[in-house]
Design a protein around this motif. Structure first.
Motif, PDB file in Angstrom:
ATOM      1  N   VAL A 252       0.610  -1.672   0.109  1.00  0.00           N
ATOM      2  CA  VAL A 252      -0.072  -0.223  -0.216  1.00  0.00           C
ATOM      3  C   VAL A 252       1.241   1.041   0.079  1.00  0.00           C
ATOM      4  O   VAL A 252       0.753   2.170  -0.493  1.00  0.00           O
ATOM      5  CB  VAL A 252      -0.485  -0.048   1.421  1.00  0.00           C
ATOM      6  N   ALA A 253       1.902   1.537   0.986  1.00  0.00           N
ATOM      7  CA  ALA A 253       2.860   2.738   1.438  1.00  0.00           C
ATOM      8  C   ALA A 253       3.523   2.895  -1.165  1.00  0.00           C
ATOM      9  O   ALA A 253       3.412   3.891  -1.399  1.00  0.00           O
ATOM     10  CB  ALA A 253       4.133   2.096   2.011  1.00  0.00           C
ATOM     11  N   ALA A 254       4.157   1.161  -1.574  1.00  0.00           N
ATOM     12  CA  ALA A 254       4.125   1.702  -2.604  1.00  0.00           C
ATOM     13  C   ALA A 254       3.284   2.375  -3.071  1.00  0.00           C
ATOM     14  O   ALA A 254       3.823   3.381  -4.209  1.00  0.00           O
ATOM     15  CB  ALA A 254       4.531   0.637  -3.542  1.00  0.00           C
ATOM     16  N   ALA A 255       2.087   2.386  -3.507  1.00  0.00           N
ATOM     17  CA  ALA A 255       1.001   2.591  -4.004  1.00  0.00           C
ATOM     18  C   ALA A 255       0.869   4.164  -4.206  1.00  0.00           C
ATOM     19  O   ALA A 255       0.186   5.161  -4.687  1.00  0.00           O
ATOM     20  CB  ALA A 255      -0.333   2.038  -3.688  1.00  0.00           C
ATOM     21  N   VAL A 270       1.320  14.900   0.868  1.00  0.00           N
ATOM     22  CA  VAL A 270       0.080  14.024   2.285  1.00  0.00           C
ATOM     23  C   VAL A 270       0.671  12.174   2.420  1.00  0.00           C
ATOM     24  O   VAL A 270       0.775  12.178   2.894  1.00  0.00           O
ATOM     25  CB  VAL A 270      -1.010  14.325   2.162  1.00  0.00           C
ATOM     26  N   ALA A 271       0.294  12.106   0.730  1.00  0.00           N
ATOM     27  CA  ALA A 271       0.190  11.011   0.503  1.00  0.00           C
ATOM     28  C   ALA A 271       1.712  10.022   0.515  1.00  0.00           C
ATOM     29  O   ALA A 271       1.834   9.656   1.598  1.00  0.00           O
ATOM     30  CB  ALA A 271      -0.538  10.480  -1.255  1.00  0.00           C
ATOM     31  N   VAL A 272       2.885  10.812   0.250  1.00  0.00           N
ATOM     32  CA  VAL A 272       3.878  10.689   0.337  1.00  0.00           C
ATOM     33  C   VAL A 272       4.386  10.547   1.640  1.00  0.00           C
ATOM     34  O   VAL A 272       5.155   9.473   2.037  1.00  0.00           O
ATOM     35  CB  VAL A 272       4.885  11.127  -0.160  1.00  0.00           C
ATOM     36  N   LEU A 336       8.592   5.867 -10.147  1.00  0.00           N
ATOM     37  CA  LEU A 336       9.572   4.194 -10.592  1.00  0.00           C
ATOM     38  C   LEU A 336      10.085   3.606  -9.085  1.00  0.00           C
ATOM     39  O   LEU A 336      10.212   3.074  -9.429  1.00  0.00           O
ATOM     40  CB  LEU A 336      10.510   5.024 -11.791  1.00  0.00           C
ATOM     41  N   ALA A 337      10.606   5.113  -8.197  1.00  0.00           N
ATOM     42  CA  ALA A 337      11.283   4.006  -7.330  1.00  0.00           C
ATOM     43  C   ALA A 337      10.116   3.701  -6.998  1.00  0.00           C
ATOM     44  O   ALA A 337      10.394   3.087  -5.644  1.00  0.00           O
ATOM     45  CB  ALA A 337      11.545   5.198  -6.514  1.00  0.00           C
ATOM     46  N   ALA A 338       9.071   3.156  -6.535  1.00  0.00           N
ATOM     47  CA  ALA A 338       8.074   2.653  -5.662  1.00  0.00           C
ATOM     48  C   ALA A 338       7.707   1.696  -6.250  1.00  0.00           C
ATOM     49  O   ALA A 338       7.303   0.571  -5.439  1.00  0.00           O
ATOM     50  CB  ALA A 338       7.002   3.540  -5.572  1.00  0.00           C
ATOM     51  N   ALA A 339       8.295   1.198  -7.785  1.00  0.00           N
ATOM     52  CA  ALA A 339       8.321   0.258  -8.107  1.00  0.00           C
ATOM     53  C   ALA A 339       8.158  -1.392  -7.527  1.00  0.00           C
ATOM     54  O   ALA A 339       8.267  -2.325  -7.102  1.00  0.00           O
ATOM     55  CB  ALA A 339       8.217  -0.045  -9.549  1.00  0.00           C
TER      56      ALA A 339
END
Length: 353
Positions: A252-255, A270-272, A336-339
């Motif tokens: 969920v954090a990655a999304a 805020v989401a970040v 991209l870093a979230a992937a």
């Protein structure tokens, strides 16, 4: 703050970058040997020496502001961090285990990370008035004094291991650690997860650029950075709770990181902030799982190996961002870093048993 000091001392951008590289290299070279030393001899001794090394580095910058002494200061700073790496986790986990309270490890380490983040926020806020009142010399002296306070704190840690519980030879600890690493796939996976999750800290350096890229004005960038920092602090305070859900929470954090950073709007930070808080919480969960798997005799050694991996991931993150910034903005780069963290989430979910 110190980057400004280096620039004001006449260093070029390339020279300043070389100092950061030297800092990372110093950490690489010292991290694992210091972990072996902690297992072979005394973990408390290293925790006592670490802040003194950092203070010595600050003193060189303060009183001898030139490139050679800046470089030596970075070596000392890197050594201080590397010496502490592994020794702290091993000492805290083993002492809690002796007290029958190993279940408190995650909460304690999470709170310590939260307090450290809060202290950095406070120091940042105080730096400006101190600099205005006394210049770089005052800031440097304050940095040395604060670092030296860590010496008695490190000395105050209990260390119950008797001489009979320690390996007699440095090489014996190294062989024991390598044997444990080869013979336990779960430990190898755990170390990789710790390195990958902890490497997200490198992205924090680019939060101001992300805020600006998402449309925040210069006056609002510090506020958005503060919101993200608050999220990180909250994640630390929640560390050690609900660790069995680490995989889904990390996914969920990655999304959230991808959506928030790619939104193109300041509110996306805020989401970040929530994502970074979850990452901080997941770092504690990953560390806890690793400590539960390794043996007491090689605990600091293997934790230091994980720390070594964390530094590699951080350097790769810095390099990837630098290369990608020539083609993409901060928002797409963060997305991209979230992937990779989706795959880390899967690994944490599969290893939850």
């Amino acid at each position: 703050m110190y980057a400004v000091l280096f620039a004001d001392a006449g260093l070029s951008g390339a020279e300043i970058s070389s100092l950061f590289i030297l800092w990372s290299v110093s950490s690489f070279l010292i991290d694992i040997p210091s972990g072996i030393w902690a297992d072979a001899y005394s973990r408390r001794l290293l925790l006592t020496l670490a802040p003194g090394l950092t203070a010595a580095g600050y003193a060189l910058w303060t009183f001898l502001p030139s490139y050679p002494f800046f470089a030596l200061g970075f070596v000392l700073w890197g050594a201080g961090g590397a010496v502490r790496s592994g020794a702290l986790q091993a000492l805290v986990y083993d002492e809690l285990t002796r007290l029958g309270r190993s279940d408190a490890y995650g909460r304690l380490m999470g709170r310590s990370r939260a307090i450290a983040t809060t202290a950095v926020m406070a120091a940042t806020a105080l730096a400006s008035p101190v600099l205005h009142a006394g210049g770089y010399r005052a800031v440097g002296l304050a940095s040395v004094a604060v670092a030296l306070l860590g010496v008695p704190v490190g000395r105050s840690f209990p260390e119950s291991r008797g001489d009979g519980e320690r390996e007699e030879r440095y090489g014996a600890v190294l062989r024991s650690g390598l044997a444990e690493l080869r013979g336990a796939p779960g430990i190898r996976r755990g170390m990789l997860v710790v390195a990958l999750v902890s490497g997200v800290d490198a992205l924090e350096e680019y939060i101001p650029l992300l805020a600006k890229a998402n449309g925040a004005g210069a006056a609002n960038v510090p506020l958005l950075v503060l919101i993200v920092t608050a999220g990180i602090t909250a994640g630390g305070w929640l560390g050690g709770r609900g660790t069995v859900r680490a995989g889904p929470v990390l996914a969920v954090a990655a999304a959230l990181l991808a959506v928030g950073s790619g939104s193109g709007r300041p509110v996306g930070l805020v989401a970040v902030a929530v994502a970074f808080g979850a990452f901080q919480w997941a770092i504690v969960a990953a560390d806890l799982r690793l400590q539960e798997r390794v043996s007491d005799g090689a605990r600091a050694t293997l934790t230091s190996v994980a720390g070594f991996g964390t530094e590699i991931v951080a350097v790769l993150t810095f390099a990837g961002y630098g290369l990608g910034s020539s083609r993409l903005g901060a928002g797409p780069l963060f997305a991209l870093a979230a992937a990779p963290y989706v795959f880390v989430a899967i690994a944490m979910w599969r290893s939850r048993e």
